[in-house]
Design a protein around this motif. Structure first.
Motif, PDB file in Angstrom:
ATOM      1  N   SER A 173       4.432 -11.111   6.782  1.00 49.94           N
ATOM      2  CA  SER A 173       5.899 -11.073   6.703  1.00 49.94           C
ATOM      3  C   SER A 173       6.450  -9.710   6.302  1.00 49.94           C
ATOM      4  CB  SER A 173       6.401 -12.090   5.663  1.00 49.94           C
ATOM      5  OG  SER A 173       6.012 -13.387   5.995  1.00 49.94           O
ATOM      6  N   GLY A 174       5.597  -8.829   5.764  1.00 43.86           N
ATOM      7  CA  GLY A 174       6.155  -7.620   5.155  1.00 43.86           C
ATOM      8  C   GLY A 174       5.399  -6.358   5.478  1.00 43.86           C
ATOM      9  N   ASN A 175       4.912  -5.716   4.435  1.00 47.95           N
ATOM     10  CA  ASN A 175       4.311  -4.385   4.547  1.00 47.95           C
ATOM     11  C   ASN A 175       3.069  -4.347   5.446  1.00 47.95           C
ATOM     12  OD1 ASN A 175       3.459  -1.756   3.999  1.00 47.95           O
ATOM     13  ND2 ASN A 175       2.423  -2.363   2.127  1.00 47.95           N
ATOM     14  N   GLY A 176       2.198  -5.322   5.298  1.00 45.49           N
ATOM     15  CA  GLY A 176       1.034  -5.395   6.183  1.00 45.49           C
ATOM     16  C   GLY A 176      -0.137  -4.515   5.782  1.00 45.49           C
ATOM     17  N   SER A 177      -0.267  -4.182   4.500  1.00 46.41           N
ATOM     18  CA  SER A 177      -1.424  -3.364   4.115  1.00 46.41           C
ATOM     19  C   SER A 177      -2.734  -4.136   4.286  1.00 46.41           C
ATOM     20  CB  SER A 177      -1.283  -2.839   2.687  1.00 46.41           C
ATOM     21  OG  SER A 177      -1.358  -3.882   1.745  1.00 46.41           O
ATOM     22  N   ASN A 178      -2.687  -5.459   4.107  1.00 42.71           N
ATOM     23  CA  ASN A 178      -3.899  -6.264   4.344  1.00 42.71           C
ATOM     24  C   ASN A 178      -4.220  -6.319   5.836  1.00 42.71           C
ATOM     25  OD1 ASN A 178      -5.034  -7.562   1.760  1.00 42.71           O
ATOM     26  ND2 ASN A 178      -2.822  -7.757   1.515  1.00 42.71           N
TER      27      ASN A 178
ATOM     28  N   ALA B 180      -1.839 -13.047   5.678  1.00 47.34           N
ATOM     29  CA  ALA B 180      -1.946 -11.803   4.913  1.00 47.34           C
ATOM     30  C   ALA B 180      -0.533 -11.408   4.467  1.00 47.34           C
ATOM     31  CB  ALA B 180      -2.577 -10.714   5.775  1.00 47.34           C
ATOM     32  N   GLY B 181      -0.071 -12.074   3.419  1.00 51.29           N
ATOM     33  CA  GLY B 181       1.299 -11.826   2.981  1.00 51.29           C
ATOM     34  C   GLY B 181       2.302 -12.533   3.873  1.00 51.29           C
ATOM     35  N   PHE B 182       1.974 -13.750   4.275  1.00 52.55           N
ATOM     36  CA  PHE B 182       2.903 -14.548   5.079  1.00 52.55           C
ATOM     37  C   PHE B 182       3.698 -15.436   4.131  1.00 52.55           C
ATOM     38  CE2 PHE B 182       4.044 -17.982   8.124  1.00 52.55           C
ATOM     39  CZ  PHE B 182       4.720 -17.194   9.027  1.00 52.55           C
TER      40      PHE B 182
HETATM   41  C1  GRF Z   1      -0.403  -9.347  -0.973  1.00 54.41           C
HETATM   42  O1  GRF Z   1      -0.365  -9.111  -2.350  1.00 54.41           O
HETATM   43  C2  GRF Z   1      -0.932 -10.719  -0.656  1.00 54.41           C
HETATM   44  O2  GRF Z   1      -1.957 -11.111  -1.486  1.00 54.41           O
HETATM   45  C3  GRF Z   1       0.292 -11.549  -0.904  1.00 54.41           C
HETATM   46  O3  GRF Z   1       1.346 -10.794  -0.340  1.00 54.41           O
HETATM   47  C4  GRF Z   1       1.002  -9.404  -0.411  1.00 54.41           C
HETATM   48  C5  GRF Z   1       1.098  -8.839   0.969  1.00 54.41           C
HETATM   49  O4  GRF Z   1       0.861  -7.446   0.988  1.00 54.41           O
HETATM   50  N1  GRF Z   1       0.118 -12.874  -0.364  1.00 54.41           N
HETATM   51  P1  GRF Z   1       0.741  -6.692   2.374  1.00 54.41           P
HETATM   52  O5  GRF Z   1       1.955  -7.102   3.229  1.00 54.41           O
HETATM   53  O6  GRF Z   1      -0.552  -7.087   3.034  1.00 54.41           O
HETATM   54  O7  GRF Z   1       0.786  -5.235   2.055  1.00 54.41           O
END
Ligand code: GRF
Length: 196
Positions: A10-15, A87-89
């Motif tokens: 949903s957001g930054n996507g570093s994972n 991954a951050g959903f």
């Molecule tokens: C991470 O801390 C993940 O564990 C959590 O949301 C965050 C997402 O970070 N569920 P990113 O978007 O992958 O940078």
């Protein structure tokens, strides 16, 4: 055949980025065949596009949770995933989605099992540390078998220390670095199990 991953973010996507990098470096024998977001503005979409990964956005506004989950399942199914990675959903998944991918949905959560489910887990852990209520926190990667929040069977987890000199930003950085490693470790394990 390498394992087909679909990443939901949903957001930054570093994972997401950590997964893409591991696939490209071939330290992880998998490839990201699709990325799906609920947020048109997610930076994760740009990261995916830069690596020529097909992206879809399923808009959750003006729709019920049930209908959103049905539409999401449709979008994800088109990519024929072996594993779906949350991954951050930031949307709650219901059985309308999960029933399509039994034993195939995993989530990364910045806390240990049963400790800090839900959003803002890193900040809440930091506040508890400052209040003298905890000494460390952790990260887990777990299956998402049902509608429970951040409580499915753990695939792998790691403790993360909190130091008295830490700012919240320090802890966030340490947590995200741990997430990126743990996610790849867990996916490596799953892709081995998946390989015929
Ligand atoms: C991470 O801390 C993940 O564990 C959590 O949301 C965050 C997402 O970070 N569920 P990113 O978007 O992958 O940078």
């Amino acid at each position: 055949m390498t394992t087909r991953l679909v990443v939901l973010a949903s957001g930054n996507g570093s994972n997401l980025q950590a997964i893409i990098d591991a696939c490209e470096a071939e330290t992880l024998h998998a490839h990201v065949v699709g990325m799906v977001s609920d947020n048109h503005h997610a930076f994760a979409l740009q990261r995916a596009a830069q690596h020529n990964i097909a992206c879809r956005v399923v808009d959750a506004s003006h729709t019920s949770r049930s209908e959103f989950n049905i539409q999401l399942a449709r979008a994800v199914s088109e990519f024929k995933p072996d594993i779906v990675v949350l991954a951050g959903f930031m949307r709650l998944l219901t059985v309308e989605f999960l029933a399509h991918f039994p034993q195939r949905v995993i989530n990364v959560h910045p806390a240990l099992l049963g400790e800090l489910p839900g959003t803002n887990a890193i900040a809440r852990a930091f506040d508890e540390f400052v209040a003298g209520k905890r000494t460390h926190t952790g990260v887990m990667v777990h299956f998402v078998p049902d509608e429970g929040v951040d409580n499915g069977p753990v695939i792998d987890s790691a403790d993360v220390p909190i130091y008295p000199t830490d700012s919240l930003a320090d802890l966030e950085q340490r947590m995200h670095a741990t997430e990126h490693q743990l996610l790849i470790t867990a996916l490596t394990q799953l892709t081995k199990e998946h390989t015929p």
